[in-house]
Design a protein around this motif. Structure first.
Motif, PDB file in Angstrom:
ATOM      1  N   GLY A 121       0.817  -1.206   0.000  1.00  0.00           N
ATOM      2  CA  GLY A 121       0.000   0.000   0.000  1.00  0.00           C
ATOM      3  C   GLY A 121       0.852   1.258   0.000  1.00  0.00           C
ATOM      4  O   GLY A 121       0.453   2.291  -0.489  1.00  0.00           O
ATOM      5  N   ASN A 122       2.032   1.125   0.565  1.00  0.00           N
ATOM      6  CA  ASN A 122       2.890   2.294   0.707  1.00  0.00           C
ATOM      7  C   ASN A 122       3.993   2.343  -0.330  1.00  0.00           C
ATOM      8  O   ASN A 122       4.959   3.076  -0.191  1.00  0.00           O
ATOM      9  CB  ASN A 122       3.528   2.298   2.100  1.00  0.00           C
ATOM     10  CG  ASN A 122       2.648   3.034   3.065  1.00  0.00           C
ATOM     11  OD1 ASN A 122       2.071   4.052   2.708  1.00  0.00           O
ATOM     12  ND2 ASN A 122       2.545   2.527   4.267  1.00  0.00           N
ATOM     13  N   ILE A 123       3.799   1.569  -1.374  1.00  0.00           N
ATOM     14  CA  ILE A 123       4.870   1.431  -2.333  1.00  0.00           C
ATOM     15  C   ILE A 123       5.229   2.779  -2.963  1.00  0.00           C
ATOM     16  O   ILE A 123       6.373   3.052  -3.258  1.00  0.00           O
ATOM     17  CB  ILE A 123       4.481   0.359  -3.382  1.00  0.00           C
ATOM     18  CG1 ILE A 123       5.728  -0.419  -3.761  1.00  0.00           C
ATOM     19  CG2 ILE A 123       3.783   0.934  -4.581  1.00  0.00           C
ATOM     20  CD1 ILE A 123       5.412  -1.673  -4.569  1.00  0.00           C
ATOM     21  N   TYR A 124       4.241   3.643  -3.108  1.00  0.00           N
ATOM     22  CA  TYR A 124       4.513   4.954  -3.703  1.00  0.00           C
ATOM     23  C   TYR A 124       4.467   6.065  -2.661  1.00  0.00           C
ATOM     24  O   TYR A 124       3.954   7.144  -2.909  1.00  0.00           O
ATOM     25  CB  TYR A 124       3.537   5.225  -4.847  1.00  0.00           C
ATOM     26  CG  TYR A 124       3.621   4.172  -5.925  1.00  0.00           C
ATOM     27  CD1 TYR A 124       4.841   3.916  -6.558  1.00  0.00           C
ATOM     28  CD2 TYR A 124       2.519   3.425  -6.290  1.00  0.00           C
ATOM     29  CE1 TYR A 124       4.939   2.936  -7.528  1.00  0.00           C
ATOM     30  CE2 TYR A 124       2.608   2.445  -7.271  1.00  0.00           C
ATOM     31  CZ  TYR A 124       3.826   2.202  -7.888  1.00  0.00           C
ATOM     32  OH  TYR A 124       3.931   1.240  -8.841  1.00  0.00           O
ATOM     33  N   ALA A 125       4.974   5.743  -1.478  1.00  0.00           N
ATOM     34  CA  ALA A 125       4.951   6.706  -0.374  1.00  0.00           C
ATOM     35  C   ALA A 125       5.625   8.019  -0.769  1.00  0.00           C
ATOM     36  O   ALA A 125       5.162   9.098  -0.418  1.00  0.00           O
ATOM     37  CB  ALA A 125       5.629   6.116   0.848  1.00  0.00           C
ATOM     38  N   GLN A 126       6.703   7.879  -1.533  1.00  0.00           N
ATOM     39  CA  GLN A 126       7.435   9.057  -1.989  1.00  0.00           C
ATOM     40  C   GLN A 126       6.543   9.919  -2.886  1.00  0.00           C
ATOM     41  O   GLN A 126       6.456  11.123  -2.732  1.00  0.00           O
ATOM     42  CB  GLN A 126       8.671   8.590  -2.762  1.00  0.00           C
ATOM     43  CG  GLN A 126       9.705   9.651  -2.965  1.00  0.00           C
ATOM     44  CD  GLN A 126      10.309  10.111  -1.659  1.00  0.00           C
ATOM     45  OE1 GLN A 126      10.260   9.396  -0.656  1.00  0.00           O
ATOM     46  NE2 GLN A 126      10.857  11.311  -1.653  1.00  0.00           N
ATOM     47  N   GLY A 127       5.857   9.236  -3.797  1.00  0.00           N
ATOM     48  CA  GLY A 127       4.949   9.936  -4.710  1.00  0.00           C
ATOM     49  C   GLY A 127       3.790  10.575  -3.962  1.00  0.00           C
ATOM     50  O   GLY A 127       3.363  11.687  -4.280  1.00  0.00           O
ATOM     51  N   GLU A 128       3.313   9.871  -2.970  1.00  0.00           N
ATOM     52  CA  GLU A 128       2.214  10.396  -2.173  1.00  0.00           C
ATOM     53  C   GLU A 128       2.629  11.672  -1.453  1.00  0.00           C
ATOM     54  O   GLU A 128       1.874  12.634  -1.366  1.00  0.00           O
ATOM     55  CB  GLU A 128       1.755   9.342  -1.156  1.00  0.00           C
ATOM     56  CG  GLU A 128       0.555   9.810  -0.357  1.00  0.00           C
ATOM     57  CD  GLU A 128      -0.042   8.729   0.534  1.00  0.00           C
ATOM     58  OE1 GLU A 128       0.569   7.646   0.651  1.00  0.00           O
ATOM     59  OE2 GLU A 128      -1.111   8.987   1.101  1.00  0.00           O
ATOM     60  N   ARG A 129       3.864  11.653  -0.957  1.00  0.00           N
ATOM     61  CA  ARG A 129       4.367  12.848  -0.254  1.00  0.00           C
ATOM     62  C   ARG A 129       4.435  14.039  -1.202  1.00  0.00           C
ATOM     63  O   ARG A 129       4.086  15.159  -0.852  1.00  0.00           O
ATOM     64  CB  ARG A 129       5.743  12.561   0.342  1.00  0.00           C
ATOM     65  CG  ARG A 129       5.773  12.756   1.841  1.00  0.00           C
ATOM     66  CD  ARG A 129       7.181  12.760   2.379  1.00  0.00           C
ATOM     67  NE  ARG A 129       8.096  13.532   1.547  1.00  0.00           N
ATOM     68  CZ  ARG A 129       9.394  13.280   1.444  1.00  0.00           C
ATOM     69  NH1 ARG A 129       9.929  12.292   2.103  1.00  0.00           N
ATOM     70  NH2 ARG A 129      10.163  14.025   0.681  1.00  0.00           N
ATOM     71  N   ILE A 130       4.899  13.788  -2.405  1.00  0.00           N
ATOM     72  CA  ILE A 130       4.985  14.871  -3.392  1.00  0.00           C
ATOM     73  C   ILE A 130       3.581  15.366  -3.745  1.00  0.00           C
ATOM     74  O   ILE A 130       3.338  16.564  -3.828  1.00  0.00           O
ATOM     75  CB  ILE A 130       5.745  14.395  -4.659  1.00  0.00           C
ATOM     76  CG1 ILE A 130       7.182  14.062  -4.284  1.00  0.00           C
ATOM     77  CG2 ILE A 130       5.707  15.455  -5.757  1.00  0.00           C
ATOM     78  CD1 ILE A 130       7.946  13.310  -5.357  1.00  0.00           C
TER      79      ILE A 130
END
Lengths: 201, 130
Positions: free
Chosen positions: B19-28
């Motif tokens: 679920g958190n695989i795109y945590a970086q993208g989510e932050r952006i």
């Protein structure tokens, strides 16, 4: 057991008292002709999105929620606008108006405000978008924000504060909240309901 | 019994991390896009278009990196509604940022778009109309 019920009763009484307390009048009291008067929003006159002149008289006998924004704002304004829209929808059929003053009058001419309002699917007189002389807009902003502590570190100072302010029929500020915080706005909506109830009495 | 619990535990962590695989993208997204396009990706009325299930996004998939980097100033139609308000570009974002961001959007909310790669993003960026 009895004592317990009594305690509960007092507690309920106290909490209901708290709830019935009227909203305070915010801001420093000013001394006019030797009399202390509570802070009130000054006279104003601006153009709205339909190029109609709107003054404080338009809000006589009405409560309203004010905020400051500009249409090309890239940061927090869209979030605040979304919350203003929530208030607009909540009080659609009640005597609550909304006023959004632009902080960018150079670009936000009435036509620009009109297109913004249309895209939001809202209209005057319920929701007024106001523009005019820059100095006058800064003056009126200072009037509204005199009640909140200014954050000197915020870029642009109060321009970006994102506060919503609740003004009563007598031009007194009765409540405010940070318009980017959904939970705060929920509490603020309760205050609006309280002020409406006060007026009905 | 114990091994079952361990298995469930591992499965749980696995799903959680997925679920958190795109945590970086989510932050952006949260930092740069959320204010206008919304927490739910649904935009705001006719002011800010949705990124959730946007037909425009899907159809202009190749152009999305350019839109993010350079902004957009065209009259566009998204899910049957017209939008015309300039969006400024985010020239501070790197190719890696843009890749992470697109991958987040592609699977966020109800979106089910395929994953992109940095190579594809770079290719798209080379073709940006300037």
């Amino acid at each position: 057991m009895n004592r317990y019920i009594l305690f509960l009763f007092i507690l309920i009484l106290l909490s209901s008292c708290e709830d019935n307390a009227p909203l305070p009048i915010l801001g420093e009291t000013e001394v006019v002709n030797g009399l202390e008067v509570p802070h009130a929003i000054r006279d104003f006159s601006f153009f709205n999105q339909d190029s109609v002149i709107i003054t404080n008289e338009n809000f006589a006998g009405n409560i309203y929620v004010a905020d400051f924004f500009f249409t090309s704002c890239p940061s927090i304004c869209p979030v605040v606008t979304k919350q203003m829209l929530r208030i607009y929808e909540t009080f659609q059929n009640q005597n609550v108006n909304l006023v959004s003053y632009t902080m960018d009058p150079k670009r936000d001419i009435p036509a620009k405000l009109k297109s913004y309002a249309e895209k939001l699917e809202v209209s005057a007189p319920k929701w007024q978008f106001l523009t005019g002389e820059k100095d006058k807009l800064h003056e009126i902003a200072a009037d509204y924000f005199s009640i909140v502590i200014e954050d000197d570190e915020a870029p642009g100072g109060f321009n970006h504060s994102g506060y919503l302010l609740l003004v009563d029929k007598n031009r007194h500020i009765r409540s405010f909240c940070i318009g980017t915080d959904e939970d705060e706005v929920t509490e603020f909506i309760k205050d609006i309901k309280k002020l409406l109830a006060e007026d009905e009495k | 019994m114990k091994s079952k619990i361990v298995l469930i535990f591992i499965a749980f962590i696995f799903i959680y991390c997925q679920g958190n695989i795109y945590a970086q993208g989510e932050r952006i997204y949260t930092t740069y896009c959320l204010n206008c396009h919304g927490k739910d990706g649904n935009g705001l009325k006719n002011l800010y278009p949705p990124l959730n299930k946007s037909d425009f996004y899907a159809a202009n998939y190749e152009k999305v990196p350019c839109i993010i980097l350079h902004g957009l100033e065209d009259e566009i139609q998204v899910n049957g509604k017209n939008f015309m308000m300039p969006m400024a570009g985010f020239s501070n974002l790197t190719d890696v940022d843009i890749t992470n961001l697109i991958n987040y959007i592609n699977t966020a909310w109800e979106n089910k778009l395929p994953e992109t790669t940095i190579v594809k993003v770079k290719e798209s960026l080379e073709k940006c109309p300037e």
